[in-house]
Design a protein around this motif. Structure first.
Motif, PDB file in Angstrom:
ATOM      1  N   GLY A  69      30.092 -12.752 -33.427  1.00  0.00           N
ATOM      2  CA  GLY A  69      28.674 -13.108 -33.536  1.00  0.00           C
ATOM      3  C   GLY A  69      27.852 -12.651 -32.346  1.00  0.00           C
ATOM      4  N   PRO A  70      28.152 -13.131 -31.134  1.00  0.00           N
ATOM      5  CA  PRO A  70      27.308 -12.814 -29.978  1.00  0.00           C
ATOM      6  C   PRO A  70      27.733 -11.532 -29.243  1.00  0.00           C
ATOM      7  N   GLU A  71      26.873 -11.097 -28.328  1.00  0.00           N
ATOM      8  CA  GLU A  71      27.079  -9.807 -27.670  1.00  0.00           C
ATOM      9  C   GLU A  71      28.107  -9.817 -26.541  1.00  0.00           C
ATOM     10  N   VAL A  75      30.363  -6.632 -25.461  1.00  0.00           N
ATOM     11  CA  VAL A  75      30.069  -5.846 -24.257  1.00  0.00           C
ATOM     12  C   VAL A  75      31.282  -5.869 -23.317  1.00  0.00           C
ATOM     13  N   ASN A  76      32.041  -6.968 -23.353  1.00  0.00           N
ATOM     14  CA  ASN A  76      33.246  -7.044 -22.522  1.00  0.00           C
ATOM     15  C   ASN A  76      34.448  -6.342 -23.152  1.00  0.00           C
ATOM     16  N   GLY A  77      34.263  -5.753 -24.332  1.00  0.00           N
ATOM     17  CA  GLY A  77      35.307  -4.886 -24.879  1.00  0.00           C
ATOM     18  C   GLY A  77      36.353  -5.542 -25.764  1.00  0.00           C
ATOM     19  N   ILE A  78      35.999  -6.609 -26.466  1.00  0.00           N
ATOM     20  CA  ILE A  78      37.009  -7.277 -27.306  1.00  0.00           C
ATOM     21  C   ILE A  78      37.537  -6.338 -28.391  1.00  0.00           C
ATOM     22  N   THR A  79      36.675  -5.490 -28.930  1.00  0.00           N
ATOM     23  CA  THR A  79      37.091  -4.629 -30.044  1.00  0.00           C
ATOM     24  C   THR A  79      38.149  -3.628 -29.591  1.00  0.00           C
ATOM     25  N   ASP A  80      37.888  -2.946 -28.476  1.00  0.00           N
ATOM     26  CA  ASP A  80      38.871  -1.965 -27.971  1.00  0.00           C
ATOM     27  C   ASP A  80      40.176  -2.664 -27.607  1.00  0.00           C
ATOM     28  N   LYS A  81      40.046  -3.819 -26.955  1.00  0.00           N
ATOM     29  CA  LYS A  81      41.241  -4.523 -26.495  1.00  0.00           C
ATOM     30  C   LYS A  81      42.138  -4.882 -27.686  1.00  0.00           C
ATOM     31  N   VAL A  91      43.968  -6.042 -37.710  1.00  0.00           N
ATOM     32  CA  VAL A  91      42.824  -6.947 -37.858  1.00  0.00           C
ATOM     33  C   VAL A  91      41.542  -6.110 -37.967  1.00  0.00           C
ATOM     34  N   SER A  92      40.752  -6.353 -38.996  1.00  0.00           N
ATOM     35  CA  SER A  92      39.450  -5.666 -39.109  1.00  0.00           C
ATOM     36  C   SER A  92      38.481  -6.401 -38.207  1.00  0.00           C
ATOM     37  N   ILE A  93      37.736  -5.643 -37.425  1.00  0.00           N
ATOM     38  CA  ILE A  93      36.790  -6.283 -36.510  1.00  0.00           C
ATOM     39  C   ILE A  93      35.376  -5.846 -36.865  1.00  0.00           C
ATOM     40  N   ILE A  94      34.512  -6.830 -37.087  1.00  0.00           N
ATOM     41  CA  ILE A  94      33.093  -6.545 -37.323  1.00  0.00           C
ATOM     42  C   ILE A  94      32.404  -6.713 -35.976  1.00  0.00           C
ATOM     43  N   GLY A  95      32.174  -5.574 -35.341  1.00  0.00           N
ATOM     44  CA  GLY A  95      31.616  -5.548 -33.987  1.00  0.00           C
ATOM     45  C   GLY A  95      32.066  -4.243 -33.355  1.00  0.00           C
ATOM     46  N   TYR A 270      31.785   2.591 -34.083  1.00  0.00           N
ATOM     47  CA  TYR A 270      30.834   1.506 -34.325  1.00  0.00           C
ATOM     48  C   TYR A 270      31.008   0.979 -35.733  1.00  0.00           C
ATOM     49  N   LYS A 271      31.595  -0.199 -35.844  1.00  0.00           N
ATOM     50  CA  LYS A 271      31.697  -0.889 -37.130  1.00  0.00           C
ATOM     51  C   LYS A 271      31.087  -2.261 -36.936  1.00  0.00           C
ATOM     52  N   GLY A 272      29.915  -2.455 -37.510  1.00  0.00           N
ATOM     53  CA  GLY A 272      29.283  -3.756 -37.323  1.00  0.00           C
ATOM     54  C   GLY A 272      27.793  -3.671 -37.534  1.00  0.00           C
ATOM     55  N   PHE A 273      27.102  -4.654 -36.972  1.00  0.00           N
ATOM     56  CA  PHE A 273      25.655  -4.716 -37.125  1.00  0.00           C
ATOM     57  C   PHE A 273      24.976  -3.954 -35.983  1.00  0.00           C
ATOM     58  N   ILE A 274      23.891  -3.247 -36.313  1.00  0.00           N
ATOM     59  CA  ILE A 274      22.992  -2.756 -35.266  1.00  0.00           C
ATOM     60  C   ILE A 274      21.640  -3.417 -35.516  1.00  0.00           C
TER      61      ILE A 274
END
Ligand code: AMP
Ligand code: GLY
Length: 425
Positions: A69-71, A75-81, A91-95, A270-274
């Motif tokens: 949900g939040p940024e 910005v701290n890189g949860i998706t890459d990690k 796990v599919s990540i929306i973000g 980029y998979k998620g909301f802009i």
């Protein structure tokens, strides 16, 4: 599918409300969530910025889709990690990736990206301790008002708009040399002031194609007529009257397409909301800012207007088949009124008992700063923004009239809300 949403605001309750309606959803978890999200899923009390905690939950609950949900975690890189962790690779990540999230995490990065791809935005320069004197000279070359932006994340507080040159210079000094906004203002972007009306436009993208979601307008100031201090947002309406097909066409051609193509060209995952924070000046759209997530309180009027199954959309994002996906929207208007704690956005009291939220019809309540006292079963305030009341209508006025009627029936000590949402449309 098992789905975990990270966050605890009205935006996350709106996402949870929608996701819970999908027949693909088996188990829905919200971390940490609020008193409202408990009604549509299970809350998990964890620190979402502690990625090892999040990982533990994802593994334990066998999560298929993680919606951020939040940024801050983005910005701290949860998706890459998580994508680089063999235990989490399915796990599919929306973000977006950490680089994608820099569109919000660094104003300078976003500005440079826009310049590289010819996306209309205010002229700017950026300064740090090494060239602060040039910053003073640059300010002297501009006309008031002066727009100073901390480069990094500052919880929505890092933008100053000042009418006085000397004040602008001293604020620039305090941002860079006295860390007014911490590390975030070690670098400051100074930009041309744009005079116009703002609009929030959202896309969901799989990194190759995109769907444009309903647009919205939010109201950030605490006081009537857009006066007083900035808040996290006091309400929103969707659709927005000046977002005509012609103007939306300009936004798509001049801003959305070049942004998506820019991400592709630069190999940014980029998979998620802009979220495009835009301003209309002389009939033309300009980007004020990008955010790497849905808006809040925009989500509370935009998500109720999505008719399609959002989980299907998320699956299409993950598989990069969004180009084949048709999203359906509700043509009615939606308005969301935010009830806040007295004193907000400055100091306010918490733990006030909230009454009148049971059996309200013709509205959807999206909780933000609420918690449930499990001993007494009472819902209490736990934050500045407390509950968003969303109603539909055939016109904006109708949606607002219903939402205000319901908002008045909800009580807690110090309750405040703006009575003029939509006033400028
Ligand atoms: P931001 O955090 O970049 O969205 O900025 C916060 C708010 O400051 C925006 O919603 C606008 O109201 C205002 N703002 C930011 N940049 C400009 C600009 N260049 N010209 C006029 N207003 C701006
Ligand atoms: N409503 C503005 C934001 O979510 O940043």
């Amino acid at each position: 599918m098992n789905i975990l949403i990270l966050g605890s605001g009205g935006r996350e309750h709106a996402l949870a409300w929608k996701i819970s309606q999908s027949n693909k959803t088996e188990n829905l978890y919200i971390a940490p969530g609020n008193a409202g999200t408990r009604d549509v899923g299970s809350n998990l009390p964890i620190d979402i910025n502690d990625f090892s905690e999040v990982k533990r939950i994802v593994v334990e609950k066998d999560i298929d889709i993680l919606v951020v949900g939040p940024e801050v975690p983005l910005v701290n890189g949860i998706t890459d990690k998580f994508k680089n962790d063999p235990a989490l690779k399915n796990v599919s990540i929306i973000g977006p990736s950490k680089t994608g999230a820099m569109l919000e995490g660094s104003k300078e990065f976003a500005k440079e990206f826009m310049y590289r791809h010819g996306i209309p935005t205010a002229a700017y320069r950026s300064f740090n301790a090494g060239n602060i004197d040039e910053g003073f000279q640059f300010l002297e070359s501009l006309k008031a008002p002066y727009v100073l932006k901390a480069d990094g994340l500052a919880a929505g507080k890092g933008v100053l708009i000042l009418n006085d040159l000397e004040l602008a210079k001293s604020e620039l000094k305090s941002m860079i040399e006295q860390s007014k906004f911490g590390e975030a203002s070690a670098k400051v972007v100074i930009e041309e002031f744009l005079d116009g009306i703002e609009i929030s436009v959202f896309v969901l993208t799989d990194g190759k194609s995109y769907v444009i979601l309903p647009e919205a307008k939010d109201y950030k100031r605490i006081g009537e007529g857009d006066t007083g201090l900035n808040t996290g947002g006091m309400g929103s309406v969707s659709p927005v009257s000046f977002a005509t097909p012609e103007f939306m066409g300009k936004i798509e051609q001049q801003i959305i397409k070049p942004t998506i193509n820019g991400l592709i060209k630069e190999n940014i995952d980029y998979k998620g909301f802009i979220f495009f924070g835009l301003i209309k000046v002389d009939g033309e759209p300009y980007v004020i800012e990008y955010n790497c997530r849905m808006g809040d309180p925009e989500a509370e009027s935009v998500i109720p207007r999505i008719k399609s199954d959002l989980v299907d959309a998320f699956i299409a994002v993950d598989k990069q088949t969004l180009h084949e996906y048709e999203m359906e929207f509700d043509h009615r208007h939606a308005a969301a009124i935010m009830l806040v704690s007295g004193g907000y956005p400055e100091a306010y009291e918490k733990s006030k008992i909230i009454s009148g939220i049971e059996n309200l019809s013709d509205c959807i309540l999206f909780h933000a700063g609420t918690s449930k006292d499990i001993n007494t079963n009472q819902v209490k305030t736990s934050g500045g923004r407390v509950i968003a009341v969303c109603s539909y209508g055939n016109t904006m006025e109708e949606s607002l009239t219903t939402a205000y009627d319901k908002a008045k029936q909800i009580e807690f000590e110090g309750r405040y809300f703006r009575t003029d949402i939509g006033f400028d449309l």
